[in-house]
Every structure is written in structure tokens, then in C-alpha cells.
Motif scaffolding. Structure first.
Motif, PDB file in Angstrom:
ATOM      1  N   LYS A  41       8.593   7.397  16.410  1.00 38.46           N
ATOM      2  CA  LYS A  41       7.183   7.699  16.244  1.00 38.46           C
ATOM      3  C   LYS A  41       6.866   9.078  16.820  1.00 38.46           C
ATOM      4  CE  LYS A  41       2.692   5.770  17.434  1.00 38.46           C
ATOM      5  NZ  LYS A  41       2.364   6.754  18.462  1.00 38.46           N
ATOM      6  N   TRP A  45       0.389   9.351  22.043  1.00 34.81           N
ATOM      7  CA  TRP A  45       0.916   8.158  22.674  1.00 34.81           C
ATOM      8  C   TRP A  45      -0.194   7.134  22.852  1.00 34.81           C
ATOM      9  CZ3 TRP A  45       5.723   7.081  25.409  1.00 34.81           C
ATOM     10  CH2 TRP A  45       6.725   8.014  25.124  1.00 34.81           C
ATOM     11  N   THR A  46       0.205   5.916  22.737  1.00 32.17           N
ATOM     12  CA  THR A  46      -0.731   4.836  23.004  1.00 32.17           C
ATOM     13  C   THR A  46      -0.544   4.338  24.428  1.00 32.17           C
ATOM     14  OG1 THR A  46       0.799   3.105  22.302  1.00 32.17           O
ATOM     15  CG2 THR A  46      -0.537   4.156  20.593  1.00 32.17           C
ATOM     16  N   GLU A  49       2.527   2.300  24.748  1.00 28.88           N
ATOM     17  CA  GLU A  49       3.744   3.103  24.883  1.00 28.88           C
ATOM     18  C   GLU A  49       3.858   3.668  26.298  1.00 28.88           C
ATOM     19  OE1 GLU A  49       4.661   5.058  20.562  1.00 28.88           O
ATOM     20  OE2 GLU A  49       2.858   5.725  21.598  1.00 28.88           O
ATOM     21  N   ASP A  50       2.730   4.101  26.792  1.00 32.73           N
ATOM     22  CA  ASP A  50       2.750   4.605  28.163  1.00 32.73           C
ATOM     23  C   ASP A  50       3.248   3.537  29.130  1.00 32.73           C
ATOM     24  OD1 ASP A  50       1.858   7.066  27.390  1.00 32.73           O
ATOM     25  OD2 ASP A  50      -0.241   6.711  27.926  1.00 32.73           O
ATOM     26  N   LEU A  53       6.897   3.112  28.913  1.00 33.98           N
ATOM     27  CA  LEU A  53       7.627   4.220  29.518  1.00 33.98           C
ATOM     28  C   LEU A  53       7.545   4.168  31.046  1.00 33.98           C
ATOM     29  CD1 LEU A  53       9.238   6.805  29.195  1.00 33.98           C
ATOM     30  CD2 LEU A  53       7.100   8.066  28.928  1.00 33.98           C
ATOM     31  N   GLN A  69      14.705   4.879  24.504  1.00 32.64           N
ATOM     32  CA  GLN A  69      14.528   4.191  23.226  1.00 32.64           C
ATOM     33  C   GLN A  69      15.455   2.984  23.129  1.00 32.64           C
ATOM     34  OE1 GLN A  69      15.964   6.289  19.894  1.00 32.64           O
ATOM     35  NE2 GLN A  69      15.153   4.824  18.407  1.00 32.64           N
ATOM     36  N   LEU A  74      11.126   1.517  22.941  1.00 34.15           N
ATOM     37  CA  LEU A  74      10.108   2.509  22.634  1.00 34.15           C
ATOM     38  C   LEU A  74      10.625   3.417  21.534  1.00 34.15           C
ATOM     39  CD1 LEU A  74       7.300   3.270  23.680  1.00 34.15           C
ATOM     40  CD2 LEU A  74       8.414   4.839  25.258  1.00 34.15           C
ATOM     41  N   ARG A  76      10.362   6.314  20.608  1.00 31.41           N
ATOM     42  CA  ARG A  76      10.098   7.726  20.882  1.00 31.41           C
ATOM     43  C   ARG A  76      11.415   8.388  21.249  1.00 31.41           C
ATOM     44  NH1 ARG A  76       4.868  10.021  20.031  1.00 31.41           N
ATOM     45  NH2 ARG A  76       3.372   8.318  20.139  1.00 31.41           N
ATOM     46  N   CYS A  81       9.561  11.327  25.341  1.00 36.65           N
ATOM     47  CA  CYS A  81       9.377  10.517  26.550  1.00 36.65           C
ATOM     48  C   CYS A  81       9.318  11.410  27.791  1.00 36.65           C
ATOM     49  CB  CYS A  81      10.523   9.515  26.676  1.00 36.65           C
ATOM     50  SG  CYS A  81      10.507   8.226  25.412  1.00 36.65           S
TER      51      CYS A  81
END
Length: 536
Positions: A41, A45-46, A49-50, A53, A69, A74, A76, A81
Motif C-alpha cells: 500500500k 497511513w491509517t 497501520e500505525d 507498526l 511486512q 503490514l 507497507r 515503515c
DNA sequence: AAGAGTATCAACCGCGGCTAT
DNA sequence: GATAGCCGCGGTTGATACTCT
């Protein structure tokens, strides 16, 4: 803004974000690939996702970003990241506007480092390079629009004064490479003390100011920076940025060109580069002649091949001085009385003798941002102001006849080149940056002594750089036919004390910047300066 | 109030250095 | 020494917020 964005992102991905436009094929940029394959993606960032991470970093720590990933699910790439973590999720990040202290520090750091955002960020706890970069770019636009200088008066004056004074010091008991082999940040305060002490003794010595404008500023900015600047710079990286001569070409020439002429050609080198010529200048394959800068009066030789292959200082222009729109009428006035202050600065910076040239020919386009910007801004303002009087000033003052003809010829050549960039616009900045770096490397760029054409240069120990005879020789080596060197000579003659030089420099800047700007430069208040930044 | 222009910020991209193999 | 992967840096882009007319 980020608030609103985050709020929007808090929920499920919008349809936009799930579109293919935000999905990468897994190849995240040119560098690291996404190890796991699949789609990655892109885009904002959503929060989810945060959270992923953050959780991952808590468990595994920073680094190994490509594993994120694989292990966290994730989608990303590692680079994304890392960026997200570094710029937004990392603990102790400072959010919000920069404080005045931070702004001042950024300005000072930029004066010293140029566009080394990551390094600057290292001195601003809680701030990211991206923040600083954005801030600076915004600030540049704002100040340029307002016609204000990028750098405050103190920094400008210090840069010029110290480019003057530190040149004497480096040539003293310590070879330039002794310093350069260290990170410039690691220059101990005692060196600066010695600089101060030396100023009165050696008001101006053109030899090897083997220290960049950035380094010079270190002193003026106080030892506070020297004390806490971590030695984080990779020397190899710095070496990468420095450039070398074409060994073959210069080697072929070096044995045939006396040192004297080599120095002259060094000036030609700078002059040519200041005119935006490619480097190394290629001889005309048809005529076998060198570029027509050989018509410089006072030049006994054409290009001797001793040109730097340094990346053109256009990079600096591009990155830090995007505006180069001098009136074409200026073209023929380079060196005439239409711009005496600039000329004097040019003379000042053009006077490194061969020995200093020997120490380094590296350019530091990115690290001499302050001086470049200073001169550029000054020139921009003064040229606009002097534009009307330029034509009349072409009737040069006594002693300027030669230079008028010189640069009229240059103008012709320039126009022949079809280079849209004004040579006038480039001259001061390039000369300054190059002379600074030529005589001494920047913070970042080690002068690869081994890459310099050897014969005359390497045979001269660094200790000799400041020997009295060499000092005495310096004016002799200058081409008296060249206006810049004439000025340099006069500078040398009158340079009997730091105070005088300081006055000269200050006056020059005041004249450079014109009345309007000089008044600002005479104001020593950071508050006012920063305020002016905030009020375009 | 609406549109245009500008500013700000987050993220991407390409490049190059470093390191392990 | 060559190669590939990882990582970091600096420049650029695009989206959004803000300001002006």
C-alpha cells in the motif's frame, strides 16, 4: 491538517485509498524492495497501520524495516515503515510549530551544513529531517518572496569575516588535512580560540582556508555547537561528495604548465565554471582549442586541463538559490564599478594561491549555502538597484578598463553558449563556494589530496602553506591583469588588521545589500530577523 | 460565500553507501 | 572483488488547509 487527515484515516480505508493508485507492486522505490512480494500500500497511513507498526517496533525494535511486512502483516514497504516511524510514530517527537530557538538553530545549522536535513535534525531533538526540510523550503519561499535575506546579519557577517580570518589559521601549524580528517564538528574549541588569536596576526592569508563556510561559522556561532555535535558523519560519504580531477588529463598537463600558470588557469577554471560551463571543459574537438575563455586578458594559457570535475555548483544554485534572474545588462558589468562590493568579495575569495588549490579542489555546493545565498541575495538586490546605473558605469573607473574588456568578451562567450543562466548571477556564488571549498573542504567533503594533480601540489607540505615566502608570493602569483586579483592584492596590502578587515567586510556587505537591506543587516536582533521571516 | 492562489505537510522516489555473502 | 539487500538521505510530489480577492 494532519489531524483532519488522521481523523479521516481512523476509519476503514476510503475507497480512494484502496484503489490501485495507492497500491504498489511491491517495489518500494529504487532502493529496497519489498521482500515479501505481494501488493504494498502507498499513500497516507491509517491509524490501524500505525498501531501495527508501533506494535512491531515495540516488539522488535527499530531497524530491519523490510521485515515489518513479513512479520506484522503490514502491507507497507520497509522504507515507508521507516519513514512513518521516524517522522510520526517515534517517541519523543516534538509536534507543532518550531520555537524561536529552534528556528534560530535551524538557520544557523543550515548556514553551516546546507541542506543536510538529517544532520540538522540531529541537533534538534524531537524534530525530523522532513520537518526541518519542509520548514526551510517554506521559509525560503517566504523570504524570497519578501525579498529578504535567507540568513540573518550575524550569520552573514560571521561567514564572511571568518572566511577571512580562518583562512589564516588553517594554514598555520596544522595542515588542512589534519583538520579535515576529522569531522569538522569535532574541531575542538581550542582551535577556534587559536583562530581568534591568529586573526590579529594574520589578517588575511589566502592560503588554504581549508574549512568551509560551515566550518567557519562554527566559530562565530559559538562553541556550543562544537561541543555537542556528534561525530556522526561518515567520512566515506563525504569523500563521495568530493570530487577529483580528471587524473589522466591533468596528469598530462601538469608537467607542462608552470605553477604560475596553473594558478592562473585555476582562476580561469573558476571563471569558466562561473559561467555555467560544463566541467571539465572540453576542448573544441574541431578547433582543438579550449573554450574561449582563453581570451581572458592576462591569461597566458588556455585551459590546461586542470579543471575540476567537481559537480557544477549549479546544484547549489538549484537547491538553495533557485532564483537567478539577473538582468542581462549585468552581463557585461561583471567586474566593473557597477558592483564593486561584489567584486571585492569576489576578489577576496578568488585569491587562494596554488597551494591552497592543491589542498582541495572539491566543491561543496551544498554546504556553502550561506555564502552562496548571501552573495546571491545581495547581488539580486544590488543588481536590481544598480541596474539603472550599470550602463553608465560601464564607463569604468580607472583601473577597470581591463576588466571591462575582459568581461565584455566573456559576455560574448556567454551569449554564444546560450546558457540561460546569467554568468553574473553565478559568478559570485560559484566563486565563493569554490574558493572556499577549493581552498578548503567543507564539512562534508574531504579534499582527497591523493586525487589532486600531484606535481606541484603534493610536493608542498601543508606546513609550508603559510610560510612567509609563500605569503609573499601570493600577490605575485596573482595575475595583475585581472581585476579580481587586483582587488585581491589591494586587499592584501591593506589587510593589516582584523578590525580593518571587519570594517571593510561590513561595509562591503552593506553596499552589497543596498541601503534597504543593509539596514536590516545592521540590525543584530534575531528577534527582528525572525519576525521579518514571519512577516513576508 | 465561492473560487483562486498559496502554504504546509506527509509521503514517495531515486540514488548511493554500507554490509553481508 | 562482485553482487544483492538493506538502509538513510535529499529532492520532489500531491493532498489538504489556509488566505485572499
Amino acid at each position: 491538517m494532519s489531524q483532519a487527515k488522521n481523523e479521516r484515516e481512523d476509519g476503514i480505508l476510503s475507497s480512494d485509498q484502496t484503489e490501485s493508485s495507492l497500491i504498489d507492486d511491491g517495489n518500494c522505490g529504487g532502493g529496497g524492495g519489498a521482500g515479501g512480494g505481494g501488493v504494498l500500500k502507498k499513500g497516507p497511513w491509517t491509524s490501524a497501520e500505525d498501531a501495527i507498526l508501533i506494535d512491531y517496533v515495540k516488539k522488535h525494535g527499530e531497524g530491519n524495516w523490510n521485515a515489518v511486512q513479513k512479520h506484522s502483516g503490514l502491507f507497507r514497504c520497509g522504507k515507508s515503515c521507516r519513514l512513518r516511524w521516524a517522522n510520526h510514530l517515534r517517541p519523543n517527537l516534538k509536534k507543532g510549530a518550531f520555537t524561536q530557538e529552534e528556528e534560530q538553530l535551524i538557520i544557523e545549522l543550515h548556514a553551516k551544513m546546507g541542506n543536510k536535513w538529517a544532520r540538522m535534525a540531529a541537533h534538534l531533538p524531537g524534530r525530523t529531517d522532513n520537518e526541518i526540510k519542509n520548514y526551510w523550503n517554506t521559509r525560503i519561499k517566504r523570504r524570497q518572496r519578501a525579498g529578504l535575506p535567507l540568513y540573518p546579519p550575524e550569520v552573514c557577517l560571521q561567514a564572511l569575516q571568518e572566511s577571512h580570518s580562518t583562512s589564516a589559521v588553517n594554514g598555520g601549524d596544522k595542515g588542512p588535512h589534519d583538520i579535515l580528517q576529522n569531522n569538522s564538528y569535532e574541531i575542538p574549541d581550542v582551535i577556534f580560540d587559536s583562530l581568534k588569536a591568529s586573526q590579529s596576526v594574520l589578517p588575511y592569508v589566502p592560503e588554504l582556508p581549508d574549512i568551509s563556510a560551515s566550518s567557519m561559522l562554527m566559530k562565530g556561532l559559538g562553541s556550543q555547537y562544537c561541543s555537542f555535535m556528534p561525530p556522526t558523519i561518515h567520512r566515506q560519504k563525504r569523500l563521495r561528495e568530493s570530487t577529483t580531477f580528471d587524473p589522466g588529463y591533468s596528469a598530462a598537463v601538469k608537467n607542462e604548465i608552470p605553477l604560475f600558470e596553473q594558478f592562473q588557469d585555476d582562476i580561469l577554471d573558476k571563471a569558466a565554471r562561473s559561467f555555467g560551463l560544463p566541467f571539465p571543459i572540453e576542448p573544441d574537438p574541431a578547433t582543438k582549442n579550449t573554450f574561449q575563455f582563453g581570451v581572458f586578458p592576462g591569461s597566458h594559457t588556455l585551459s590546461n586541463g586542470n579543471f575540476s570535475t567537481s559537480e557544477p555548483a549549479f546544484e547549489a544554485v538549484k537547491s538553495e538559490l533557485p532564483s537567478f534572474q539577473y538582468p542581462e545588462a549585468e552581463l557585461g558589468n561583471w567586474g566593473t564599478c557597477s558592483s564593486p562590493p561584489l567584486e571585492s568579495v569576489d576578489a577576496f575569495i578568488q585569491s587562494p594561491p596554488p597551494t591552497s588549490r592543491a589542498e582541495s579542489d572539491s566543491l561543496s555546493p551544498r554546504n556553502s549555502g550561506l555564502l552562496d545565498a548571501l552573495l546571491h541575495e545581495a547581488k539580486t538586490l544590488s543588481s536590481a538597484k544598480n541596474h539603472a546605473s550599470d550602463k553608465s558605469s560601464n564607463s569604468a573607473a580607472p583601473g577597470d578598463i581591463a576588466e571591462s574588456s575582459t568581461f565584455n568578451i566573456c559576455e560574448k562567450e556567454w551569449k554564444n553558449c546560450g546558457e540561460p543562466l546569467s554568468p553574473m548571477g553565478y559568478s559570485a556564488t560559484s566563486f565563493l563556494s569554490e574558493c572556499i571549498s577549493a581552498s578548503g573542504s567543507s564539512l562534508d567533503e574531504q579534499p582527497p589530496a591523493e586525487t589532486f594533480t600531484e606535481s606541484h601540489v603534493k610536493s608542498e607540505p601543508a606546513d609550508h602553506v603559510l610560510t612567509p615566502e609563500i605569503q609573499d608570493e601570493a600577490p605575485i602569483r596573482l595575475d595583475s591583469c585581472r581585476p579580481d586579483t587586483l582587488l585581491a592584492s589591494s586587499w592584501l596590502e591593506q589587510g593589516s588588521g582584523y578590525d580593518k578587515d571587519q570594517t571593510i567586510m561590513t561595509d562591503s556587505i552593506a553596499t552589497l545589500l543596498g541601503d534597504d537591506l543593509s539596514s536590516e543587516y545592521k540590525n543584530d536582533s534575531w528577534d527582528i530577523y525572525l519576525k521579518s521571516s514571519m512577516e513576508p
